[in-house]
Write a protein that holds these residues in place. Sequence first.
Motif, PDB file in Angstrom:
ATOM      1  N   PHE A   1       0.839  -1.197   0.000  1.00 48.65           N
ATOM      2  CA  PHE A   1       0.000   0.000   0.000  1.00 48.65           C
ATOM      3  C   PHE A   1       0.876   1.249   0.000  1.00 48.65           C
ATOM      4  CE2 PHE A   1      -4.102  -1.875   0.359  1.00 48.65           C
ATOM      5  CZ  PHE A   1      -3.885  -3.090   1.003  1.00 48.65           C
ATOM      6  N   SER A   2       0.448   2.258  -0.725  1.00 49.05           N
ATOM      7  CA  SER A   2       1.184   3.523  -0.731  1.00 49.05           C
ATOM      8  C   SER A   2       0.988   4.270   0.581  1.00 49.05           C
ATOM      9  CB  SER A   2       0.736   4.391  -1.902  1.00 49.05           C
ATOM     10  OG  SER A   2      -0.650   4.666  -1.811  1.00 49.05           O
ATOM     11  N   SER A   3      -0.125   4.027   1.221  1.00 49.30           N
ATOM     12  CA  SER A   3      -0.398   4.621   2.527  1.00 49.30           C
ATOM     13  C   SER A   3      -1.457   3.789   3.224  1.00 49.30           C
ATOM     14  CB  SER A   3      -0.877   6.067   2.399  1.00 49.30           C
ATOM     15  OG  SER A   3      -2.137   6.105   1.748  1.00 49.30           O
ATOM     16  N   LEU A   4      -1.549   3.965   4.506  1.00 54.19           N
ATOM     17  CA  LEU A   4      -2.538   3.218   5.263  1.00 54.19           C
ATOM     18  C   LEU A   4      -3.126   4.138   6.329  1.00 54.19           C
ATOM     19  CD1 LEU A   4      -2.435  -0.462   6.005  1.00 54.19           C
ATOM     20  CD2 LEU A   4      -3.203   1.048   7.829  1.00 54.19           C
ATOM     21  N   GLN A   5      -4.423   4.045   6.499  1.00 51.71           N
ATOM     22  CA  GLN A   5      -5.104   4.886   7.468  1.00 51.71           C
ATOM     23  C   GLN A   5      -5.817   4.015   8.495  1.00 51.71           C
ATOM     24  OE1 GLN A   5      -7.746   7.295   5.069  1.00 51.71           O
ATOM     25  NE2 GLN A   5      -6.097   8.625   4.378  1.00 51.71           N
ATOM     26  N   TRP A   6      -5.971   4.570   9.686  1.00 48.13           N
ATOM     27  CA  TRP A   6      -6.777   3.943  10.732  1.00 48.13           C
ATOM     28  C   TRP A   6      -7.931   4.873  11.065  1.00 48.13           C
ATOM     29  CZ3 TRP A   6      -6.405  -0.885  12.873  1.00 48.13           C
ATOM     30  CH2 TRP A   6      -5.227  -1.610  12.621  1.00 48.13           C
ATOM     31  N   TYR A   7      -9.132   4.289  11.137  1.00 53.35           N
ATOM     32  CA  TYR A   7     -10.337   5.023  11.487  1.00 53.35           C
ATOM     33  C   TYR A   7     -10.987   4.383  12.714  1.00 53.35           C
ATOM     34  CZ  TYR A   7     -10.337   7.365   6.907  1.00 53.35           C
ATOM     35  OH  TYR A   7     -10.011   8.128   5.812  1.00 53.35           O
ATOM     36  N   ARG A   8     -11.761   5.190  13.421  1.00 52.77           N
ATOM     37  CA  ARG A   8     -12.564   4.696  14.535  1.00 52.77           C
ATOM     38  C   ARG A   8     -14.009   5.091  14.287  1.00 52.77           C
ATOM     39  NH1 ARG A   8     -13.567   7.332  19.544  1.00 52.77           N
ATOM     40  NH2 ARG A   8     -14.516   5.935  21.055  1.00 52.77           N
ATOM     41  N   GLN A   9     -14.901   4.136  14.503  1.00 54.94           N
ATOM     42  CA  GLN A   9     -16.315   4.381  14.243  1.00 54.94           C
ATOM     43  C   GLN A   9     -17.130   4.056  15.483  1.00 54.94           C
ATOM     44  OE1 GLN A   9     -18.095   1.828  11.268  1.00 54.94           O
ATOM     45  NE2 GLN A   9     -19.657   3.327  10.738  1.00 54.94           N
ATOM     46  N   GLU A  10     -18.024   4.968  15.833  1.00 51.80           N
ATOM     47  CA  GLU A  10     -18.957   4.739  16.932  1.00 51.80           C
ATOM     48  C   GLU A  10     -20.337   4.454  16.344  1.00 51.80           C
ATOM     49  OE1 GLU A  10     -18.681   7.130  20.430  1.00 51.80           O
ATOM     50  OE2 GLU A  10     -16.810   8.037  19.749  1.00 51.80           O
ATOM     51  N   PRO A  11     -21.184   3.754  17.104  1.00 47.69           N
ATOM     52  CA  PRO A  11     -22.510   3.364  16.585  1.00 47.69           C
ATOM     53  C   PRO A  11     -23.296   4.548  16.051  1.00 47.69           C
ATOM     54  CG  PRO A  11     -22.062   2.246  18.650  1.00 47.69           C
ATOM     55  CD  PRO A  11     -20.949   3.243  18.471  1.00 47.69           C
ATOM     56  N   GLY A  12     -23.883   4.375  14.864  1.00 48.91           N
ATOM     57  CA  GLY A  12     -24.730   5.407  14.280  1.00 48.91           C
ATOM     58  C   GLY A  12     -23.984   6.549  13.628  1.00 48.91           C
ATOM     59  N   GLU A  13     -22.663   6.445  13.587  1.00 48.45           N
ATOM     60  CA  GLU A  13     -21.873   7.512  12.982  1.00 48.45           C
ATOM     61  C   GLU A  13     -20.955   6.950  11.903  1.00 48.45           C
ATOM     62  OE1 GLU A  13     -21.638  10.053  17.165  1.00 48.45           O
ATOM     63  OE2 GLU A  13     -19.811   9.677  15.996  1.00 48.45           O
ATOM     64  N   GLY A  14     -20.422   7.851  11.085  1.00 48.83           N
ATOM     65  CA  GLY A  14     -19.435   7.431  10.113  1.00 48.83           C
ATOM     66  C   GLY A  14     -18.059   7.322  10.751  1.00 48.83           C
ATOM     67  N   PRO A  15     -17.140   6.591  10.134  1.00 48.12           N
ATOM     68  CA  PRO A  15     -15.777   6.489  10.664  1.00 48.12           C
ATOM     69  C   PRO A  15     -15.080   7.841  10.680  1.00 48.12           C
ATOM     70  CG  PRO A  15     -16.194   4.789   9.017  1.00 48.12           C
ATOM     71  CD  PRO A  15     -17.337   5.756   8.940  1.00 48.12           C
ATOM     72  N   VAL A  16     -14.181   8.007  11.635  1.00 48.59           N
ATOM     73  CA  VAL A  16     -13.402   9.233  11.766  1.00 48.59           C
ATOM     74  C   VAL A  16     -11.925   8.868  11.739  1.00 48.59           C
ATOM     75  CG1 VAL A  16     -12.840  11.195  13.249  1.00 48.59           C
ATOM     76  CG2 VAL A  16     -15.205  10.391  13.085  1.00 48.59           C
ATOM     77  N   LEU A  17     -11.157   9.619  10.957  1.00 50.94           N
ATOM     78  CA  LEU A  17      -9.734   9.316  10.800  1.00 50.94           C
ATOM     79  C   LEU A  17      -8.963   9.517  12.100  1.00 50.94           C
ATOM     80  CD1 LEU A  17      -7.444   8.645   8.737  1.00 50.94           C
ATOM     81  CD2 LEU A  17      -7.092  11.125   8.560  1.00 50.94           C
ATOM     82  N   LEU A  18      -8.116   8.523  12.420  1.00 52.51           N
ATOM     83  CA  LEU A  18      -7.196   8.643  13.559  1.00 52.51           C
ATOM     84  C   LEU A  18      -5.806   9.041  13.089  1.00 52.51           C
ATOM     85  CD1 LEU A  18      -8.191   5.418  15.540  1.00 52.51           C
ATOM     86  CD2 LEU A  18      -8.792   7.782  16.107  1.00 52.51           C
ATOM     87  N   VAL A  19      -5.308   8.344  12.054  1.00 51.25           N
ATOM     88  CA  VAL A  19      -3.942   8.588  11.604  1.00 51.25           C
ATOM     89  C   VAL A  19      -3.746   8.074  10.191  1.00 51.25           C
ATOM     90  CG1 VAL A  19      -2.903   6.386  12.261  1.00 51.25           C
ATOM     91  CG2 VAL A  19      -1.555   8.465  12.481  1.00 51.25           C
ATOM     92  N   THR A  20      -2.763   8.649   9.501  1.00 51.09           N
ATOM     93  CA  THR A  20      -2.312   8.157   8.193  1.00 51.09           C
ATOM     94  C   THR A  20      -0.823   7.868   8.292  1.00 51.09           C
ATOM     95  OG1 THR A  20      -3.943   9.500   7.011  1.00 51.09           O
ATOM     96  CG2 THR A  20      -2.092   8.663   5.740  1.00 51.09           C
ATOM     97  N   VAL A  21      -0.399   6.702   7.831  1.00 49.09           N
ATOM     98  CA  VAL A  21       1.020   6.376   7.764  1.00 49.09           C
ATOM     99  C   VAL A  21       1.382   6.127   6.312  1.00 49.09           C
ATOM    100  CG1 VAL A  21       1.377   5.552  10.104  1.00 49.09           C
ATOM    101  CG2 VAL A  21       0.431   3.990   8.421  1.00 49.09           C
ATOM    102  N   VAL A  22       2.543   6.643   5.907  1.00 46.82           N
ATOM    103  CA  VAL A  22       2.914   6.558   4.492  1.00 46.82           C
ATOM    104  C   VAL A  22       4.295   5.943   4.252  1.00 46.82           C
ATOM    105  CG1 VAL A  22       1.465   8.492   3.807  1.00 46.82           C
ATOM    106  CG2 VAL A  22       3.811   8.918   4.473  1.00 46.82           C
ATOM    107  N   THR A  23       5.150   5.944   5.254  1.00 47.22           N
ATOM    108  CA  THR A  23       6.519   5.471   5.066  1.00 47.22           C
ATOM    109  C   THR A  23       6.715   4.123   5.755  1.00 47.22           C
ATOM    110  OG1 THR A  23       7.276   7.762   5.070  1.00 47.22           O
ATOM    111  CG2 THR A  23       8.947   6.050   5.356  1.00 47.22           C
ATOM    112  N   GLY A  24       7.327   3.176   5.062  1.00 43.42           N
ATOM    113  CA  GLY A  24       7.597   1.879   5.667  1.00 43.42           C
ATOM    114  C   GLY A  24       8.385   2.028   6.953  1.00 43.42           C
ATOM    115  N   GLY A  25       7.926   1.353   8.012  1.00 37.92           N
ATOM    116  CA  GLY A  25       8.600   1.449   9.301  1.00 37.92           C
ATOM    117  C   GLY A  25       8.159   2.622  10.156  1.00 37.92           C
TER     118      GLY A  25
END
Lengths: 114, 112
Positions: B29-53
């Motif tokens: 993957f060129s980048s990877l993101q983590w999201y957190r979602q609570e019931p009844g809502e859309g996911p919200v971004l926590l972080v984006t990582v782009v560089t290996g390691g």
Amino acid sequence: GAGVSQSPSNKVTEKGKDVELRCDPISGHTALYWYRQRLGQGLEFLIYFQGNSAPDKSGLPSDRFSAERTGESVSTLTIQRTQQEDSAVYLCASSLVSSTGELFFGEGSRLTVL
Amino acid sequence: TQLLEQSPQFLSIQEGENLTVYCNSSSVFSSLQWYRQEPGEGPVLLVTVVTGGEVKKLKRLTFQFGDARKDSSLHITAAQPGDTGLYLCAGAGPSNTGKLIFGQGTTLQVKP
């Protein structure tokens, strides 16, 4: 508006009926996504619009599903001849053009097919 | 087809415990993101990582991107009830089309 707006928030329909779901993205966001989410599960990619490029429709599960977007504004997802397995939350997201851009999600449209 | 496998799918722990969620793929993957979602809502971004390691920290959350950019982990230290939710990883392919593919999610319940 300040965020991504989706309507209706809830839709109950009978098997075989057509439904149309609407998404109003954040102004200026060129990318728009539709995802499907079944209860307690992850997001299933459906379709992706990026500016004036041809949409990526690779995630649409069948020819009963279609989506349109007018320029860089509103998008509609249409499901024809709904089936019970179509019951899910349909999430729309928009982002600025970038491979690492943050997706901003709406609250989703919950579809129940009886 | 790019697939992201998350594990575990469900996690129920006591307040104060540590936990790690994994996101794995055979694809780069060129980048990877983590999201957190609570019931009844859309996911919200926590972080984006782009560089290996790459390692990023967000308060009690630590995110790591694998050296080969095929996997990622989320570690939570001293979990709190407010951390309860669905955690989703999402990867962008190497062609940089912007299309994001999501994992199936990890449901975390932190009990007081």
